[in-house]
Design a protein around this motif. Structure first.
Motif, PDB file in Angstrom:
ATOM      1  N   LYS B 234      16.902  18.160  34.328  1.00 35.64           N
ATOM      2  CA  LYS B 234      15.662  17.477  34.716  1.00 35.64           C
ATOM      3  C   LYS B 234      15.999  16.096  35.258  1.00 35.64           C
ATOM      4  O   LYS B 234      16.709  15.317  34.619  1.00 35.64           O
ATOM      5  N   LEU B 235      15.498  15.807  36.442  1.00 33.77           N
ATOM      6  CA  LEU B 235      15.820  14.541  37.103  1.00 33.77           C
ATOM      7  C   LEU B 235      14.552  13.770  37.415  1.00 33.77           C
ATOM      8  O   LEU B 235      13.454  14.298  37.276  1.00 33.77           O
ATOM      9  N   ASP B 236      14.726  12.529  37.839  1.00 32.72           N
ATOM     10  CA  ASP B 236      13.594  11.718  38.304  1.00 32.72           C
ATOM     11  C   ASP B 236      13.651  11.679  39.840  1.00 32.72           C
ATOM     12  O   ASP B 236      14.408  10.900  40.379  1.00 32.72           O
ATOM     13  N   ARG B 237      13.072  12.603  40.589  1.00 34.62           N
ATOM     14  CA  ARG B 237      11.950  13.357  40.180  1.00 34.62           C
ATOM     15  C   ARG B 237      12.176  14.779  40.643  1.00 34.62           C
ATOM     16  O   ARG B 237      12.185  15.035  41.859  1.00 34.62           O
ATOM     17  N   GLY B 238      12.412  15.719  39.758  1.00 33.53           N
ATOM     18  CA  GLY B 238      12.626  17.100  40.116  1.00 33.53           C
ATOM     19  C   GLY B 238      13.471  17.818  39.084  1.00 33.53           C
ATOM     20  O   GLY B 238      13.907  17.226  38.101  1.00 33.53           O
ATOM     21  N   VAL B 239      13.654  19.103  39.282  1.00 26.86           N
ATOM     22  CA  VAL B 239      14.533  19.887  38.423  1.00 26.86           C
ATOM     23  C   VAL B 239      15.466  20.685  39.321  1.00 26.86           C
ATOM     24  O   VAL B 239      15.026  21.339  40.264  1.00 26.86           O
TER      25      VAL B 239
END
Lengths: 202, 428
Positions: B234-239
């Motif tokens: 999970k990332l900022d912003r997305g997966v």
């Protein structure tokens, strides 16, 4: 017998300023009633547009309004009064004016040797501002330095000279309260001025 | 020059904040001014130490990384606001980020006074030993009758006032330089303490794995049970899956390298073999301390560069690195990384060849390169790699292993020389 409020100028759990007021409460019990008042749980003053005052501040204001005078014991942080005391005074001058013409005695205690000299001068300046307009007892200072060593196990001041000085000043304060009652000619106009004061629409 | 501005208010609407924002926008060519909020800072209470809270740490880091501070104060009851005082108390209790920091005071008020008494009071507070700021003397900027002072865009209407403000800021910028020079003298060798052997340890350091090992990546991944392949992240912003992340990073039109705040080289985007890279990296190098990745002669330059990024003296510096022939113009960029609280978290070094971009632009717009007769650089051939020695990047020292440019000593970060007992805690 005069009824006084002893305003504790800090939110600290352990405070020699609170201790000093407790000492006065006990030591002068046969001369006057001193009720200690805490300032801890007020929110940070943010000049709300709806002019709503926290219930706690309103309750404090009501008590101060009824009292014959207020004794404020202030710590010194960074050569000035603590934020938490300034915050209480901001709420207590925001469209309510319990301090107007109220006799005030300023005292303070510090760990070091100076005894809050600068914070007391700062507090005088604050209490003299247009929305507080307190009657601060002039030419009197009670500076308690080395406050951690100042009290014995029973909470009494160890230094007799210091204790005598505080007694004298407290007597003077009681007299000052009576004199202040006579300085009443401008009270009505002062109240009106303060009530009309609206910085945003000057 | 980097400054931070703090408006001493927690009101929803504040003319002092408007004033700071105007200064930041209007004077953006003079200095980079970031306006900080103090809304989330709790009331100071010495029995409930919140020095480590996010709001206090954020302010601390921003102030430490700035060259100077502008404070805008309202006036309540002839003094500064409790909100501002509370911030100062936190910043003089267990930590002292304002120590030695050049400060300029401004203020706005509804009525004539323009916060005159609050400003005087603020000076006195800032000069107390626990705070120990260095306030610029004189040069009071008092903005009275503030309700009429700004137009609808938030610009000051009166040109005389704008001019005076600019003059004041000009003086302050000089003041900042002088004071920081004064501070630097106390500790000129700060950068020398930069540990390129990465002997320290940070929260993210993977313990028990030899940093020098050729298979550090494999060992470290096994030790941490690291996500890989089709595992999601999970990332900022997305997966993305780890594979997707690799494809993505490897497709970047530049070489990326991540070194953490412990000076350990953790990652590079492994697009190609070392001999094809603009700045060669080998798979076995990942995990190495930075000292291993640079020749001895470059170590001092690297230390200075890392220290400037760590201390916030600069957030980015760039360095042209010649030596790959006339068809290339290789740039090395060093970008400081910070977490949400503004704490230094390492470096993103990205390396790319600017010539394809320049050539594309020239071709598309029908232009050619021509020497600039007014150019002040030694370079006569514009963007060509045949140019002389690399220019000093933004006045900081050359950091690359490949350059021999002389490195001036960077200004060192002053250490707060304050006894912790003289802070806000001394008198309770």
């Amino acid at each position: 017998m005069h009824q006084f409020i002893g305003l504790v100028g800090t939110n600290s759990t352990n405070s020699t300023n609170r201790q000093l007021l407790q000492y006065m409460h006990n030591h002068f019990a046969d001369q006057a009633t001193i009720e200690l008042m805490e300032i801890k749980d007020l929110p940070m003053f943010n000049k709300p547009q709806d002019r709503k005052i926290p219930a706690k501040a309103q309750a404090m204001a009501d008590k101060i309004a009824k009292a014959d005078g207020v004794i404020i014991s202030t710590p010194e942080y960074d050569h000035s009064a603590p934020a938490v005391l300034m915050n209480a005074l901001e709420w207590l001058s925001f469209h309510i004016h319990p301090f107007v013409d109220k006799p005030v005695m300023i005292i303070g205690a510090s760990y070091g040797s100076l005894g809050t000299s600068r914070a007391q001068a700062h507090l005088r300046q604050i209490l003299d501002s247009p929305e507080l307009r307190a009657r601060i007892m002039p030419s009197s200072e009670f500076l308690l330095g080395h406050s951690l060593q100042a009290f014995d196990d029973d909470g009494n001041l160890k230094d007799e000279q210091k204790a005598a000085k505080l007694s004298g000043l407290f007597d003077d304060f009681q007299t000052f309260v009576e004199i202040t009652k006579k300085l009443s000619n401008a009270n009505a106009t002062t109240y009106q001025e303060v009530r009309d004061l609206d910085w945003a629409n000057l | 020059m980097k400054l931070v501005g703090i408006a001493g208010t927690v009101e929803d609407q504040s003319y002092n904040r408007t004033l700071l924002k105007f200064i930041a926008n209007h004077c953006s060519s003079m200095a980079d001014i970031e306006v900080l909020d103090i809304q989330d800072v709790p009331m100071f209470n010495q029995s409930d130490d919140q020095t480590e809270s996010e709001a206090v740490q954020y302010l601390k880091n921003k102030i430490l990384q700035a060259d100077g501070v502008i404070l805008a104060t309202p006036e309540h009851n002839h003094t500064i606001t409790a909100a501002l005082k509370s911030v100062i108390e936190w910043l003089s209790f267990k930590i002292h980020p304002l120590s030695g920091k050049p400060v300029m005071i401004v203020g706005a008020s509804y009525y004539d006074q323009g916060s005159s008494r609050a400003q005087l009071n603020l000076r006195q507070i800032l000069e107390s030993p626990g705070v120990d700021a260095v306030v610029m003397p004189g040069n009071e900027f008092l903005l009275g009758k503030v309700k009429e002072a700004f137009d609808e865009q938030g610009n000051l209407k009166d040109q005389g006032t704008v001019k005076f403000l600019q003059e004041t800021l000009t003086k302050f910028l000089k003041f900042v330089k002088v004071i920081n020079k004064l501070n630097a003298r106390n500790n000129p060798d700060d950068w020398e303490s930069e540990d390129l052997e990465a002997q320290g340890e940070v929260d993210t350091t993977i313990k028990g794995v030899d940093m020098h090992a050729a298979d550090w990546v494999e060992q470290a991944a096994a030790k941490t049970n690291a996500a890989e392949g089709d595992d999601y992240v999970k990332l900022d912003r997305g997966v993305l899956t780890v594979n997707q992340l690799n494809w993505f990073l490897n497709s970047m039109p530049m070489e990326l390298t991540y070194a953490d705040e412990n000076n350990q080289f953790l990652y590079y985007n492994h697009q190609m073999d070392a001999d094809q890279m603009l700045a060669s990296r080998t798979p076995a190098q990942a995990g190495n301390p930075l000292a291993d990745c640079h020749p001895k002669r470059a170590i001092d330059h690297v230390k200075q560069a890392v220290n400037m990024l760590r201390s916030g003296k600069t957030d980015l510096f760039k360095l042209p690195v010649p030596g790959m022939g006339p068809d290339k113009y290789i740039m090395h960029y060093y970008q400081a990384l910070h977490n949400d609280q503004g704490t230094y978290k390492g470096i993103n070094e990205f390396v790319l060849d600017l010539m394809p971009i320049v050539n594309y632009y020239l071709k598309q717009t029908g232009q050619t390169l021509a020497p600039d007769p007014n150019a002040k650089t030694d370079s006569v051939s514009g963007a060509s790699a045949n140019a002389a020695a690399p220019q000093q990047p933004d006045g900081v020292s050359g950091a690359s292993a490949d350059t021999s440019a002389p490195a001036p000593k960077p200004a060192a970060k002053p250490e707060p020389a304050v006894d912790s007992v003289s802070g806000a805690s001394s008198n309770s």
